[in-house]
Design an enzyme around this catalytic site. Structure first.
Site, PDB file in Angstrom:
ATOM      1  N   HIS A 126       0.972  -0.811   0.033  1.00 46.15           N
ATOM      2  CA  HIS A 126      -0.442  -0.392  -0.438  1.00 46.15           C
ATOM      3  C   HIS A 126       0.889   1.243  -0.052  1.00 46.15           C
ATOM      4  O   HIS A 126       0.250   2.574   0.389  1.00 46.15           O
ATOM      5  CB  HIS A 126      -1.125   0.013   1.176  1.00 46.15           C
ATOM      6  CG  HIS A 126      -2.043  -1.117   1.156  1.00 46.15           C
ATOM      7  ND1 HIS A 126      -2.584  -1.085   2.308  1.00 46.15           N
ATOM      8  CD2 HIS A 126      -2.120  -1.813  -0.066  1.00 46.15           C
ATOM      9  CE1 HIS A 126      -3.622  -3.120   1.718  1.00 46.15           C
ATOM     10  NE2 HIS A 126      -3.378  -2.549   0.551  1.00 46.15           N
ATOM     11  N   CYS A 137       2.874  13.556 -13.861  1.00 46.27           N
ATOM     12  CA  CYS A 137       4.256  11.592 -14.452  1.00 46.27           C
ATOM     13  C   CYS A 137       5.176  10.844 -13.242  1.00 46.27           C
ATOM     14  O   CYS A 137       5.785  10.248 -14.120  1.00 46.27           O
ATOM     15  CB  CYS A 137       5.724  13.541 -14.551  1.00 46.27           C
ATOM     16  SG  CYS A 137       6.472  14.054 -13.280  1.00 46.27           S
ATOM     17  N   CYS A 156       8.369  17.563 -13.225  1.00 43.89           N
ATOM     18  CA  CYS A 156       7.269  19.137 -14.206  1.00 43.89           C
ATOM     19  C   CYS A 156       6.227  20.226 -13.320  1.00 43.89           C
ATOM     20  O   CYS A 156       5.002  21.149 -14.230  1.00 43.89           O
ATOM     21  CB  CYS A 156       6.352  17.821 -14.448  1.00 43.89           C
ATOM     22  SG  CYS A 156       4.920  17.513 -13.893  1.00 43.89           S
ATOM     23  N   THR A 194      -3.122  -8.160  11.106  1.00 45.87           N
ATOM     24  CA  THR A 194      -4.574  -7.293   9.708  1.00 45.87           C
ATOM     25  C   THR A 194      -5.543  -7.936   9.693  1.00 45.87           C
ATOM     26  O   THR A 194      -6.001  -9.502  10.486  1.00 45.87           O
ATOM     27  CB  THR A 194      -3.910  -7.972   8.728  1.00 45.87           C
ATOM     28  OG1 THR A 194      -4.774  -7.373   7.589  1.00 45.87           O
ATOM     29  CG2 THR A 194      -3.272  -9.115   9.110  1.00 45.87           C
ATOM     30  N   SER A 195      -6.497  -7.266  10.325  1.00 42.14           N
ATOM     31  CA  SER A 195      -7.868  -7.591  10.003  1.00 42.14           C
ATOM     32  C   SER A 195      -8.369  -8.200   8.683  1.00 42.14           C
ATOM     33  O   SER A 195      -9.774  -9.174   8.689  1.00 42.14           O
ATOM     34  CB  SER A 195      -9.009  -6.379   9.892  1.00 42.14           C
ATOM     35  OG  SER A 195      -9.108  -5.409   8.983  1.00 42.14           O
ATOM     36  N   ASN A 219      -2.706 -12.853  16.401  1.00 40.30           N
ATOM     37  CA  ASN A 219      -4.159 -11.252  16.307  1.00 40.30           C
ATOM     38  C   ASN A 219      -4.543 -11.187  17.939  1.00 40.30           C
ATOM     39  O   ASN A 219      -5.959 -12.662  18.365  1.00 40.30           O
ATOM     40  CB  ASN A 219      -5.002 -11.809  15.112  1.00 40.30           C
ATOM     41  CG  ASN A 219      -5.447  -9.768  15.193  1.00 40.30           C
ATOM     42  OD1 ASN A 219      -6.399  -9.720  15.835  1.00 40.30           O
ATOM     43  ND2 ASN A 219      -5.266  -9.447  14.179  1.00 40.30           N
TER      44      ASN A 219
HETATM   45  C1  BJW Z   1      -3.088  -6.544  17.351  1.00 38.36           C
HETATM   46  C2  BJW Z   1      -2.658  -5.263  17.784  1.00 38.36           C
HETATM   47  C3  BJW Z   1      -1.657  -5.923  18.540  1.00 38.36           C
HETATM   48  C4  BJW Z   1      -4.441  -4.640  17.506  1.00 38.36           C
HETATM   49  N1  BJW Z   1      -1.061  -7.231  18.017  1.00 38.36           N
HETATM   50  N2  BJW Z   1      -2.556  -7.439  16.291  1.00 38.36           N
HETATM   51  C5  BJW Z   1     -12.807  -8.152  -3.412  1.00 38.36           C
HETATM   52  C6  BJW Z   1     -13.727  -8.151  -2.762  1.00 38.36           C
HETATM   53  C7  BJW Z   1     -14.383  -6.840  -2.177  1.00 38.36           C
HETATM   54  C8  BJW Z   1     -14.001  -5.365  -2.340  1.00 38.36           C
HETATM   55  C9  BJW Z   1     -12.235  -5.684  -3.224  1.00 38.36           C
HETATM   56  C10 BJW Z   1     -12.254  -7.467  -3.668  1.00 38.36           C
HETATM   57  N3  BJW Z   1     -10.701  -6.216  -4.168  1.00 38.36           N
HETATM   58  C11 BJW Z   1     -10.968  -5.097  -3.893  1.00 38.36           C
HETATM   59  C12 BJW Z   1     -11.259  -4.782  -3.578  1.00 38.36           C
HETATM   60  C13 BJW Z   1     -11.729  -3.352  -3.561  1.00 38.36           C
HETATM   61  C14 BJW Z   1     -11.151  -2.959  -2.240  1.00 38.36           C
HETATM   62  C15 BJW Z   1     -11.342  -3.556  -0.678  1.00 38.36           C
HETATM   63  O1  BJW Z   1     -10.927  -4.092  -0.096  1.00 38.36           O
HETATM   64  N4  BJW Z   1     -12.537  -3.026  -0.238  1.00 38.36           N
HETATM   65  C16 BJW Z   1     -12.830  -3.665   0.544  1.00 38.36           C
HETATM   66  C17 BJW Z   1     -12.575  -2.823   2.237  1.00 38.36           C
HETATM   67  C18 BJW Z   1     -14.231  -4.396   0.768  1.00 38.36           C
HETATM   68  N5  BJW Z   1      -9.703  -2.663  -2.492  1.00 38.36           N
HETATM   69  C19 BJW Z   1      -9.461  -1.971  -2.769  1.00 38.36           C
HETATM   70  O2  BJW Z   1      -9.547  -0.714  -3.430  1.00 38.36           O
HETATM   71  C20 BJW Z   1      -7.420  -2.241  -3.570  1.00 38.36           C
HETATM   72  N6  BJW Z   1      -6.872  -1.457  -4.470  1.00 38.36           N
HETATM   73  C21 BJW Z   1      -7.451  -2.091  -5.357  1.00 38.36           C
HETATM   74  O3  BJW Z   1      -7.878  -3.616  -5.535  1.00 38.36           O
HETATM   75  O4  BJW Z   1      -7.362  -2.360  -6.582  1.00 38.36           O
HETATM   76  C22 BJW Z   1      -8.387  -2.793  -8.013  1.00 38.36           C
HETATM   77  C23 BJW Z   1      -9.116  -2.162  -8.516  1.00 38.36           C
HETATM   78  C24 BJW Z   1      -9.216  -1.123  -8.455  1.00 38.36           C
HETATM   79  C25 BJW Z   1     -10.250  -0.060  -8.237  1.00 38.36           C
HETATM   80  C26 BJW Z   1     -11.562  -0.996  -8.803  1.00 38.36           C
HETATM   81  C27 BJW Z   1     -11.405  -2.048  -8.142  1.00 38.36           C
HETATM   82  C28 BJW Z   1     -10.480  -3.071  -7.925  1.00 38.36           C
HETATM   83  C29 BJW Z   1      -6.336  -0.859  -2.252  1.00 38.36           C
HETATM   84  C30 BJW Z   1      -7.232  -1.053  -0.795  1.00 38.36           C
HETATM   85  C31 BJW Z   1      -5.682   0.153  -0.189  1.00 38.36           C
HETATM   86  C32 BJW Z   1      -6.298  -0.213   1.061  1.00 38.36           C
HETATM   87  N7  BJW Z   1      -5.433   1.222   1.693  1.00 38.36           N
HETATM   88  C33 BJW Z   1      -5.150   1.838   2.350  1.00 38.36           C
HETATM   89  C34 BJW Z   1      -5.090   3.016   3.167  1.00 38.36           C
HETATM   90  C35 BJW Z   1      -3.975   3.176   3.084  1.00 38.36           C
HETATM   91  C36 BJW Z   1      -3.534   4.689   2.759  1.00 38.36           C
HETATM   92  C37 BJW Z   1      -3.731   5.090   4.656  1.00 38.36           C
HETATM   93  O5  BJW Z   1      -2.991   4.665   5.081  1.00 38.36           O
HETATM   94  O6  BJW Z   1      -4.595   5.815   4.949  1.00 38.36           O
HETATM   95  O7  BJW Z   1      -5.075   0.534   3.319  1.00 38.36           O
HETATM   96  S1  BJW Z   1      -7.260   1.291   3.472  1.00 38.36           S
HETATM   97  C38 BJW Z   1      -6.062   0.424   5.408  1.00 38.36           C
HETATM   98  O8  BJW Z   1      -6.745  -1.189   5.302  1.00 38.36           O
HETATM   99  C39 BJW Z   1      -4.970  -0.072   5.165  1.00 38.36           C
HETATM  100  C40 BJW Z   1      -4.380  -0.770   5.356  1.00 38.36           C
HETATM  101  O9  BJW Z   1      -3.105  -1.211   4.901  1.00 38.36           O
HETATM  102  C41 BJW Z   1      -6.245  -1.587   5.168  1.00 38.36           C
HETATM  103  C42 BJW Z   1      -5.519  -2.948   5.579  1.00 38.36           C
HETATM  104  O10 BJW Z   1      -5.946  -2.760   6.795  1.00 38.36           O
HETATM  105  P1  BJW Z   1      -5.425  -3.963   8.345  1.00 38.36           P
HETATM  106  O11 BJW Z   1      -3.795  -3.449   7.820  1.00 38.36           O
HETATM  107  O12 BJW Z   1      -6.097  -4.985   8.707  1.00 38.36           O
HETATM  108  O13 BJW Z   1      -5.330  -2.620   9.560  1.00 38.36           O
HETATM  109  P2  BJW Z   1      -6.612  -2.429  10.754  1.00 38.36           P
HETATM  110  O14 BJW Z   1      -6.932  -1.696  11.225  1.00 38.36           O
HETATM  111  O15 BJW Z   1      -8.017  -3.076   9.459  1.00 38.36           O
HETATM  112  O16 BJW Z   1      -6.256  -3.935  11.661  1.00 38.36           O
HETATM  113  C43 BJW Z   1      -5.897  -4.388  12.820  1.00 38.36           C
HETATM  114  C44 BJW Z   1      -5.628  -5.692  12.874  1.00 38.36           C
HETATM  115  O17 BJW Z   1      -4.677  -5.696  14.349  1.00 38.36           O
HETATM  116  C45 BJW Z   1      -7.329  -6.020  13.967  1.00 38.36           C
HETATM  117  O18 BJW Z   1      -7.155  -6.931  14.171  1.00 38.36           O
HETATM  118  C46 BJW Z   1      -6.637  -5.656  15.227  1.00 38.36           C
HETATM  119  O19 BJW Z   1      -7.326  -6.898  16.621  1.00 38.36           O
HETATM  120  C47 BJW Z   1      -5.029  -6.152  15.593  1.00 38.36           C
HETATM  121  N8  BJW Z   1      -4.022  -6.015  16.177  1.00 38.36           N
HETATM  122  N9  BJW Z   1      -3.662  -4.330  18.244  1.00 38.36           N
HETATM  123  C48 BJW Z   1      -1.078  -7.845  16.449  1.00 38.36           C
HETATM  124  N10 BJW Z   1      -1.018  -5.782  19.243  1.00 38.36           N
END
Ligand code: BJW
Length: 245
Positions: A126, A137, A156, A194-195, A219
């Site tokens: 990400h 660009c 640019c 990760t969730s 997790n």
């Molecule tokens: C602990 C802890 C401790 C706490 N020890 N654990 C298929 C099905 C449905 C939808 C889609 C699909 N394919 C694609 C999509 C669309 C979309 C998507 O996935 N949507 C779903 C939400 C439904 N995906 C995209 O758009 C992606 N692009 C893509 O697929 O391109 C192709 C495309 C393009 C156009 C149209 C269609 C397709 C891009 C996804 C980009 C995600 N970006 C973000 C933001 C980044 C910038 C920012 O930081 O602001 O990335 S969203 C956010 O979520 C961030 C994270 O990397 C990402 C994942 O979150 P993560 O890391 O899992 O964190 P949390 O907070 O969710 O979970 C934390 C966990 O830690 C919890 O479980 C806690 O319990 C645990 N925890 N303390 C261990 N001490």
């Protein structure tokens, strides 16, 4: 059959860990939680910025509508990161790269804490909050901790945006493909903090599993992936991972 273990680590996992040669780790926001970086979800909460849920402010649509607001959100988070340090989980994973013959670290995090803990060749799905990218660009600009970020592209002169992957945007070319290949080749796959709700990242453990890997989740909460994991270690990453090494 799946085992759900509280601490300490099961004998089966210890055995797998000591014999493994090809290991793949997928991390998410939870691994940085013990450093003080807020997660997006978890504990029933959702991150919000100035009244906007993060999936609104961190979206491709918002970059087009209001790039200034998007920068404010990322400037705030870079500011917070300046005073934060990698934790025991980042450091433990950095040690694993020299322990296993074939080791791959894939992260969804943009905070750069794995690299600061010493991890090399991290596959960043990400992007990275310490880089900007020209909207026209695509030239990348490093953002230093000390200086103010550049206001415009030095190539640019067009506006810059954070070099991160927002909802509705494509991942960096080749990043998912490399991660998927390593997931399909590994024998032991860790899914940490990760969730597993965001795709395509959440596909990686499924790919590993489909190719015969032993999949272990670390997790404090159950996730969308827990049911496919061979083992779920319920606990905080900084507490659990050092017990393996
Ligand atoms: C602990 C802890 C401790 C706490 N020890 N654990 C298929 C099905 C449905 C939808 C889609 C699909 N394919 C694609 C999509 C669309 C979309 C998507 O996935 N949507 C779903 C939400 C439904 N995906 C995209 O758009 C992606 N692009 C893509 O697929 O391109 C192709 C495309 C393009 C156009 C149209 C269609 C397709 C891009 C996804 C980009 C995600 N970006 C973000 C933001 C980044 C910038 C920012 O930081 O602001 O990335 S969203 C956010 O979520 C961030 C994270 O990397 C990402 C994942 O979150 P993560 O890391 O899992 O964190 P949390 O907070 O969710 O979970 C934390 C966990 O830690 C919890 O479980 C806690 O319990 C645990 N925890 N303390 C261990 N001490």
């Amino acid at each position: 059959m799946q085992t759900a273990t509280a601490l300490p680590i099961s004998a089966r996992l210890r055995e797998r860990f000591s014999r493994a040669q090809r290991v793949c780790v997928l991390t998410g926001a939870g691994i940085s939680a013990e450093s003080g970086v807020p997660t997006f979800r978890g504990g029933g909460k959702t991150a919000v910025w100035k009244g906007m849920p993060f999936d609104v402010i961190s979206s491709a649509r918002m970059v087009q509508r209001d790039v200034v607001a998007v920068w404010e959100w990322f400037d705030y988070r870079r500011d917070l990161l300046k005073s934060l340090r990698p934790n025991a989980a980042h450091r433990e994973i950095a040690r694993w790269q020299d322990r296993f013959e074939d080791f791959t670290l894939v992260t969804q995090n943009i905070d750069g804490l794995h690299q600061r803990a010493g991890s090399r060749n991290v596959i960043e799905l990400h992007g990275n909050i310490w880089r900007a990218r020209c909207v026209t660009c695509d030239t990348r600009h490093e953002i230093s901790q000390q200086d103010k970020r550049a206001a415009a592209c030095f190539e640019c002169g067009d506006p810059l945006r954070p070099d991160v992957v927002l909802f509705g945007e494509m991942l960096p070319p080749g990043a998912f493909e490399r991660a998927a290949m390593k997931a399909s080749e590994c024998e032991l796959c860790f899914v940490v903090g990760t969730s597993a709700l965001v795709y395509p990242a959440a596909n990686l453990p499924e790919i590993a599993k489909a190719h015969g890997a032993y999949v272990v989740e670390v997790n404090p909460e159950r996730t969308a992936l827990s049911t496919i994991c061979d083992e779920v270690v319920k606990g905080e990453a900084g507490e659990v991972l050092p017990l393996l090494g």
